[in-house]
Design a protein around this motif. Structure first.
Motif, PDB file in Angstrom:
ATOM      1  N   UNK A 132      -2.978  21.575  -7.512  1.00  0.00           N
ATOM      2  CA  UNK A 132      -1.682  21.137  -8.009  1.00  0.00           C
ATOM      3  C   UNK A 132      -1.172  19.935  -7.205  1.00  0.00           C
ATOM      4  N   UNK A 133      -1.459  19.921  -5.905  1.00  0.00           N
ATOM      5  CA  UNK A 133      -1.043  18.779  -5.097  1.00  0.00           C
ATOM      6  C   UNK A 133      -1.750  17.510  -5.547  1.00  0.00           C
ATOM      7  N   UNK A 134      -3.045  17.599  -5.852  1.00  0.00           N
ATOM      8  CA  UNK A 134      -3.761  16.444  -6.367  1.00  0.00           C
ATOM      9  C   UNK A 134      -3.131  15.962  -7.674  1.00  0.00           C
ATOM     10  N   UNK A 135      -2.753  16.893  -8.526  1.00  0.00           N
ATOM     11  CA  UNK A 135      -2.160  16.528  -9.801  1.00  0.00           C
ATOM     12  C   UNK A 135      -0.778  15.900  -9.599  1.00  0.00           C
ATOM     13  N   UNK A 136      -0.016  16.412  -8.618  1.00  0.00           N
ATOM     14  CA  UNK A 136       1.283  15.812  -8.313  1.00  0.00           C
ATOM     15  C   UNK A 136       1.124  14.353  -7.906  1.00  0.00           C
ATOM     16  N   UNK A 137       0.131  14.084  -7.081  1.00  0.00           N
ATOM     17  CA  UNK A 137      -0.113  12.708  -6.659  1.00  0.00           C
ATOM     18  C   UNK A 137      -0.541  11.862  -7.849  1.00  0.00           C
ATOM     19  N   UNK A 138      -1.362  12.425  -8.732  1.00  0.00           N
ATOM     20  CA  UNK A 138      -1.814  11.687  -9.906  1.00  0.00           C
ATOM     21  C   UNK A 138      -0.643  11.300 -10.791  1.00  0.00           C
ATOM     22  N   UNK A 167       0.862  -1.181   0.000  1.00  0.00           N
ATOM     23  CA  UNK A 167       0.000   0.000   0.000  1.00  0.00           C
ATOM     24  C   UNK A 167       0.897   1.229   0.000  1.00  0.00           C
ATOM     25  N   UNK A 168       0.805   2.040  -1.044  1.00  0.00           N
ATOM     26  CA  UNK A 168       1.580   3.265  -1.168  1.00  0.00           C
ATOM     27  C   UNK A 168       0.689   4.424  -0.714  1.00  0.00           C
ATOM     28  N   UNK A 169       1.108   5.112   0.334  1.00  0.00           N
ATOM     29  CA  UNK A 169       0.295   6.200   0.896  1.00  0.00           C
ATOM     30  C   UNK A 169       0.864   7.535   0.437  1.00  0.00           C
ATOM     31  N   UNK A 170       0.066   8.281  -0.309  1.00  0.00           N
ATOM     32  CA  UNK A 170       0.417   9.640  -0.733  1.00  0.00           C
ATOM     33  C   UNK A 170      -0.344  10.608   0.165  1.00  0.00           C
ATOM     34  N   UNK A 171       0.358  11.516   0.800  1.00  0.00           N
ATOM     35  CA  UNK A 171      -0.279  12.429   1.738  1.00  0.00           C
ATOM     36  C   UNK A 171      -0.263  13.854   1.190  1.00  0.00           C
ATOM     37  N   UNK A 172      -1.382  14.552   1.378  1.00  0.00           N
ATOM     38  CA  UNK A 172      -1.485  15.970   1.033  1.00  0.00           C
ATOM     39  C   UNK A 172      -1.844  16.706   2.315  1.00  0.00           C
ATOM     40  N   UNK A 173      -0.928  17.527   2.791  1.00  0.00           N
ATOM     41  CA  UNK A 173      -1.147  18.300   4.009  1.00  0.00           C
ATOM     42  C   UNK A 173      -1.643  19.684   3.609  1.00  0.00           C
ATOM     43  N   UNK A 174      -2.865  20.013   4.023  1.00  0.00           N
ATOM     44  CA  UNK A 174      -3.437  21.322   3.738  1.00  0.00           C
ATOM     45  C   UNK A 174      -3.294  22.178   4.986  1.00  0.00           C
ATOM     46  N   UNK A 175      -2.533  23.245   4.892  1.00  0.00           N
ATOM     47  CA  UNK A 175      -2.240  24.206   5.955  1.00  0.00           C
ATOM     48  C   UNK A 175      -0.976  23.791   6.685  1.00  0.00           C
TER      49      UNK A 175
END
Length: 593
Positions: free
Chosen positions: A209-215, A171-179
Motif C-alpha cells: 500500500x505504501x508503494x501504491x501511495x507513492x505511485x 528532485x522529489x524524494x518519496x520515502x517509505x520507512x519499513x519498521x
C-alpha cells in the motif's frame, strides 16, 4: 606529425563514444524520471521476510506509464545500479523483473547518503525527478573509528546540505520507512524539504500500500469508484486495469462482465493481461463493455479500478504535505465533458474527502463556478499522519475518482532535548514567523517561558526539578493571518517517559521489529578484500547497466557515425604506417669475415 594528429583524433572520437556511459542524458522537461533506491542491508531480511519489496517494485513496474524513464539502485555498504535508467516499455519491464532477485543480496551497513548522491547523479534542474527510497534503518556508514560521530555527520549532511540541493534540482524524494526502527524524523525531513511523500509501513503487510501511495504522487491515474466489489463502466472508458489486493491464503478472483461472462486467470477471456502475485491480481481489459462489472472473491483495502478514458477529472496541484488546522483550497474540473446543461440539477457534482487510518477526517462539496471549475476548501483538518485525499465526480451516466496520498503534519514541530531541559520548536508551515505567531506552553496548569531564537524558531525552558512521573507539556500556537486569529492546538510533549512523542502526531513507541545484525570486524575485513570472487560479483552486478549502454549506443544513429569515423581513422593509420615501412631505406649489412 600526421601520425600524432591521427592518434589524437582517434582518442577524441573514443571519448565522444564514451560520453553516453559517463553522463546519462536527461529526459525532456515534459517527461518524468522515476528512480528507486532499495535498502538491502541485513535487517531487511528480518523486517521483510516474505520479500514483499519485490512485489512492490513489480507493482510499480507494471503501473508506470510508458512515457517516463526509470531505473533502480540498491544500497547497503555499497551502492549498485542493477537497472540503468531507460524508457519504460515492455523490454524495460522485462529487464526490471530480471533484477528483482538482487534485492535479497544482503549487505552490512546502510549508507543512505551515498545512495541519495549516486541515484541522483547527473540530474539537472530541468524537468522533475521522483526518487523513491525504501529503508528500514538509520544512517549507518562504514567507519574505522569514531563511528557514532560519522553517522551523525552523515545524517546532518543529508538534512542540511543534500536535501536542499535535491530540492533545488527539482528532485522529489518519496520515502517509505519499513519498521519502527527506521529514522522516521530523517525520512520526513527529506520528503518535506523536497516536496515528497513520507510513508510508514508499520509491517511488511502495509508495504504494498505504501508503494501504491507513492505511485499516486508519481503518476496519478484516473479511477472508477469501487464499492462492494462493483464498478460502473461508461462509454468514455477505453480500457480499465483492476488492481485487486488479497492475502496469500485467500481464494481465487473472478471478474464478471455486464453480460455475465466470467473471467479468471485460467480463462481470461477479453482480458489482455492477467498478472497473478501472491498479494494482488492485475487485470487489464481493453474496450470493456459498458455497464456494471463485479469482482467475486477477496477485495482487500486499497483495491482500485484504473482507467484510460476520454472523460477525465483533473485538479490543480495538490502538495504531498498538508498542515493540521490550516484550510486547504481545492480546484477541480472535468475534461472531455462536452456541453453541459445550464440546469444545476443536471450538472455533475464533485466531492472531496480526506481519509485517515481511522476513517474520514473531513469532507466538502466543491461548488461549480462560471468558468466550469469546481472550487472549495478543506476545513477542520484536525488529525495528523498519512491520509488520502479523494476527489470524486458523479454525473448522470458516469463517475470518476482521483486520489492523492498526503501527509498531514502539525504547523510547528518540536524536539525535546536529551536532558529534558528545553523544548525546541520550529515552524513547519512556511507562513509562520515571529511577527504572526505566539507559542503558548503550560506544565501542570502553569505557563512556561517561551523565548524567540530565530525568525521561525522558539525555545521552551523546563525546570531542573521536574516530577518523576510521566507528565505532558501542553502546547498551542496563536496565529494572526489574513485578518483572522487562529488558535491551533499542538500535540503535547511527554516528559519522563521512554515512550515520549514528538510533535509528529504519531507515536512510534510500540515494540520495534528486529534491528540489523552487525558482522564482526573479521567479517568486515573479509568483505573489503579485493578477491577474484569479489571482482566476479562486481562484474555480474554492473553487467546489466553495461548491457543497457550497448543497447543505447546501438539505437543511436550518432553512435554508428562515430564508429564509422573511427574505422576510417584506423584504416588511414594502417595505410600510413605501411607506406612508411615501404619507403624506409634498408640498411646494408656487411658480411662477416
Amino acid at each position: 606529425m600526421l601520425y600524432r594528429w591521427l592518434m589524437t583524433g582517434a582518442w577524441l572520437l573514443l571519448a565522444l563514444m564514451a560520453l553516453p556511459a559517463q553522463a546519462e542524458p536527461q529526459g525532456s522537461p515534459e517527461q518524468s524520471d522515476v528512480r528507486l533506491a532499495i535498502d538491502v542491508s541485513g535487517s531487511m531480511k528480518d523486517n521483510d521476510p516474505d520479500n514483499l519489496r519485490a512485489s512492490g517494485v513489480r507493482l510499480l513496474v507494471d503501473l508506470l506509464p510508458d512515457n517516463v524513464r526509470a531505473g533502480l539502485w540498491t544500497f547497503g555498504q555499497q551502492v549498485a545500479n542493477p537497472l540503468a535508467m531507460g524508457a519504460v516499455n515492455d523490454q524495460w519491464r522485462q529487464r526490471a523483473l530480471s533484477v528483482l532477485p538482487q534485492l535479497t543480496h544482503y549487505e552490512q551497513f546502510t549508507d543512505l547518503e551515498s545512495a541519495l548522491n549516486l541515484a541522483t547523479r547527473g540530474v539537472s534542474a530541468e524537468g522533475r525527478t521522483h526518487l523513491i527510497v525504501l529503508t528500514d534503518g538509520m544512517v549507518d556508514v562504514p567507519a574505522v573509528s569514531n563511528k557514532p560521530a560519522r553517522d551523525r555527520a552523515s545524517r546532518e549532511r543529508i538534512i542540511n546540505t543534500l536535501a536542499p540541493d535535491l530540492a533545488g534540482r527539482h528532485v522529489v524524494v518519496h520515502t517509505i520507512a519499513l519498521s519502527r526502527n527506521a529514522d522516521i524524523d530523517l525520512m520526513r525531513s527529506i520528503s518535506q524539504q523536497t516536496g515528497g511523500l513520507a510513508s510508514v509501513a508499520e509491517d511488511s503487510q502495509a508495504l504494498l500500500r505504501s508503494f501504491l501511495d507513492v505511485l499516486d504522487q508519481v503518476a496519478p491515474r484516473q479511477q472508477l469508484p469501487l464499492e462492494d466489489g462493483r464498478f460502473q463502466v461508461d462509454d468514455h472508458v477505453r480500457e480499465f486495469t483492476a488492481l485487486i489486493f488479497h492475502d496469500q491464503s485467500e481464494g481465487p478472483v473472478t471478474l464478471v462482465s455486464p453480460d455475465g461472462e466470467r473471467l479468471s486467470i485460467d480463462a481470461p477471456g477479453v482480458a489482455s493481461r492477467w498478472r497473478h502475485d501472491n498479494r494482488y491480481e492485475l487485470i487489464t481489459v481493453p474496450e470493456p463493455a459498458s455497464g456494471q462489472w463485479q469482482i467475486e472473491g477477496p477485495v482487500g483495502a486499497g483495491s482500485r479500478i484504473l482507467i484510460d478514458s476520454s472523460l477525465q477529472l483533473r485538479s490543480a496541484g495538490i502538495p504531498a504535505t498538508l498542515y493540521a488546522h490550516i484550510d486547504h483550497p481545492l480546484d477541480a474540473w472535468l475534461e472531455g465533458m462536452g456541453d453541459q446543461s445550464s440546469d444545476p440539477s443536471q450538472q455533475p457534482t464533485v466531492d472531496a474527502v480526506l481519509r485517515g487510518s481511522q476513517g474520514d477526517i473531513t469532507s466538502t462539496r466543491l461548488q461549480r463556478e462560471s468558468d466550469g471549475h469546481y472550487r472549495g476548501r478543506l476545513e477542520r483538518i484536525d488529525q495528523t499522519g498519512n491520509a488520502e485525499l479523494a476527489l470524486q465526480a458523479r454525473g448522470e451516466s458516469f463517475a470518476r475518482l482521483l486520489t492523492h496520498s498526503v501527509n498531514v503534519v502539525p504547523v510547528i514541530d518540536a524536539t525535546l532535548s536529551a536532558d529534558q531541559s528545553r523544548i525546541i520548536l520550529n515552524a513547519a508551515w512556511p507562513r509562520l514567523t515571529r511577527d504572526n505567531t505566539r507559542i503558548n506552553a503550560n506544565l501542570l496548569g502553569e505557563p512556561l517561558e517561551v523565548r524567540q531564537l530565530a525568525e521561525d524558531r522558539w525555545q521552551v525552558a523546563l525546570s531542573d526539578s521536574l516530577p518523576d512521573e510521566s507528565i505532558s507539556v501542553d502546547l498551542s500556537a496563536t496565529v494572526g493571518l489574513d485578518n483572522r486569529i487562529l488558535e491551533i492546538p499542538l500535540p503535547p510533549v511527554v516528559l519522563n517517559s521512554d515512550a515520549a512523542t514528538r510533535l509528529s502526531g504519531t507515536r512510534f513507541d510500540q515494540d520495534a521489529i528486529n534491528g540489523e545484525k552487525m558482522t564482526s570486524p573479521e567479517e568486515s575485513d573479509e568483505d573489503q578484500s579485493w578477491s577474484l570472487q569479489r571482482l566476479w560479483y562486481m562484474a555480474q552486478e554492473h553487467w546489466p547497466a553495461t548491457r543497457d549502454r550497448i543497447v543505447y549506443w546501438a539505437q543511436d544513429p550518432r553512435a554508428w557515425g562515430v564508429a564509422a569515423a573511427l574505422l576510417l581513422l584506423f584504416l588511414m593509420l594502417a595505410y600510413r604506417r605501411r607506406r612508411l615501412r615501404r619507403q624506409r631505406p634498408r640498411q646494408r649489412r656487411d658480411p662477416s669475415v
